[in-house]
Design a protein around this motif. Sequence first.
Motif, short mmCIF file in Angstrom:
data_model
loop_
_atom_site.label_atom_id
_atom_site.label_comp_id
_atom_site.label_asym_id
_atom_site.label_seq_id
_atom_site.Cartn_x
_atom_site.Cartn_y
_atom_site.Cartn_z
N GLN A 125 1.14 -1.00 -0.27
CA GLN A 125 0.01 0.12 -0.03
C GLN A 125 0.74 1.54 -0.08
O GLN A 125 1.82 1.37 0.43
CB GLN A 125 -0.91 -0.24 1.36
CG GLN A 125 -2.33 -0.85 1.21
CD GLN A 125 -2.72 -0.30 2.19
OE1 GLN A 125 -2.94 0.34 3.20
NE2 GLN A 125 -4.55 -1.14 1.96
N ASP A 147 -12.02 -0.44 3.59
CA ASP A 147 -10.55 -1.03 4.40
C ASP A 147 -10.35 -1.20 5.59
O ASP A 147 -9.81 -2.26 5.86
CB ASP A 147 -8.60 0.76 3.43
CG ASP A 147 -9.06 0.30 2.01
OD1 ASP A 147 -9.79 -0.68 1.49
OD2 ASP A 147 -8.35 0.93 1.86
N TYR A 148 -10.92 -0.28 6.64
CA TYR A 148 -10.18 -0.49 7.45
C TYR A 148 -11.02 -1.46 8.00
O TYR A 148 -10.54 -2.35 9.22
CB TYR A 148 -10.85 0.46 8.42
CG TYR A 148 -10.71 0.99 10.15
CD1 TYR A 148 -10.02 1.40 11.21
CD2 TYR A 148 -12.03 0.36 10.40
CE1 TYR A 148 -10.31 1.05 12.28
CE2 TYR A 148 -12.53 0.23 11.56
CZ TYR A 148 -11.10 0.71 12.91
OH TYR A 148 -11.35 0.37 13.68
N ALA A 446 -4.10 1.82 8.18
CA ALA A 446 -2.72 1.03 7.53
C ALA A 446 -2.49 -0.11 9.15
O ALA A 446 -2.27 -1.23 8.87
CB ALA A 446 -1.29 1.82 7.49
N SER A 449 -4.45 -2.92 7.98
CA SER A 449 -4.39 -3.25 6.63
C SER A 449 -4.35 -4.83 6.94
O SER A 449 -3.32 -5.16 7.87
CB SER A 449 -3.22 -2.61 5.99
OG SER A 449 -3.15 -3.36 5.01
#
Length: 557
Positions: A125, A147-148, A446, A449
């Motif tokens: 990413q 995404d989270y 992130a 992820s």
Amino acid sequence: MLTQLAIQDFAIVDRFELDLKGGMTAVTGETGAGKSILLGALGLCLGSRADAGSVRHGCQRADLTARFDITRLPDAKAWLAERELPTDECLLRRVVSANGRSKAWINGRPAAISDLKALGERLIQIHGQHAHQALMHADTHLTLLDDYAGLNHDVEALGEVFRDWQNARRQLKKRREQGSEADARRQLLHYQVEELDQLALGDDELPTLEDEQQTLAHAEEILRDTQFAADCCEDDDSGALSLLHQARSRLENLPGSDTGVLANTLTMLGDAQIQLQEAASELNHLAADTPLDPDRLAFVENRLGDIHRIARQHHIAPEELPDLHARLSEELEQLNASGGDLDALSAEVNDLHDRYRDAARTLGKARRQAATAFADEVQQQLAFLAMGKAHFEVAFEPRDTPAAEGLERVQFFIAANPGQPARPLAKVASGGELSRISLAIQVVAASHSTIPSLVFDEVDVGVSGATAEIVGQLLRRLGDNGQVMTVTHLPQVAAQAHAHLHIEKRARDNSTHTRMALLDDGGRVSELARMLGGINLSDQTLAHAREMLNASQRPAH
């Protein structure tokens, strides 16, 4: 995890090979040294657009390779396995020629650029330096939340159902618009096929009817003339047979009739007599078999009239009617079947709509549940970044029409100071505040992820001082559980890294080169001092840099 990046004749880099490990790697260098080259090369390996400017001046091509350890990436391994590619590791290669064209390989097999991009999304990413600008667009907020929450597969599945539903709706609309025209055609075909069904013309019927019509139409003439001819052959007094009999009797009584010319003549007369007898017999049979049937003649002529009339209607020869009958019957059958298909298509549209609605509602519920936790975590990171009094929330609003992404829109709201109403993120005026908010959101996204390799390209822009040190600590924590590469201009961030990559630009042999090197502790101190105090390094600056590095590398308590 990215384990190796090899660059040859790319931009102002002639040749470079970088081996990477887990943890946080800081990438620093003076402005214009070429820090973006590293990310540009990686981006090309991941499917970014190429152009001729990527190739080092005077070279024929740029050759770029990125190697990944995919032990912890089941999605990437599954993607490779589906395409029957090796799954023990992943090697991406991109070659860009001086004319701007490029080729790509995945594990040694030629691949499309779209495949590089699809696989790259499963490998790493990249959070760009303009991420805070992207946050100005509310469309990115839904993606970040998904995404989270780990909902990307659910979103993809919903998108497939949505597209199937829309395709079925378009087909149904088109079929209904064509319905009136099809109905008119169906009615015409029904009449034509019914008429041909009633005609029921056999394959060999037409020539038989034509022969029969000729016979019936001339029956009286045929009967009269054949009877007359038969009488001429066999009449008792004056017929040809009687005359032949008389001639033979006379000749047989002449002297020498059994020899010479007379004998031959008598033989020929005998043969003629036999043939006349056979001809008379045939003529009598023909006369006996010739029908005098006006009713049958009328029927045959009416039927031939119907055949020719229908053939004229269709502008074809009468003998082509059986083939026409078969074609029109098949077309009518298909049109009749399409009516059933229309009902089936309508049912399919309703079924897909129900499936979409149920999946969208389920997805929306999951998003709302995740939004609370997401907002709480962003709130914590904001406090860590000296914005503890800010209030962050995730707002939902229904879409005007269903979409592939679902039934709702998502937008991030924030109140930077107490007593202020929460406003859309795009309304936040302070660039420094926006940078910290963006960083908090990216760190939260992130940290959840499933991809352990993360790249941050100057996401710390707009922060300084103690906040910069906190940013470094955040990135280091992410690196403790995976791999983080961050391009930064802040010594407070670079000092927190597990490894430090320095990039500098040098002039040599009337050309410009970029040099990249992993720094040892001494090199790191010098680079941190440069970032703190400029080119002329004082002992005080070096001491400050050494203390900063030592402090950041101590285990946290």
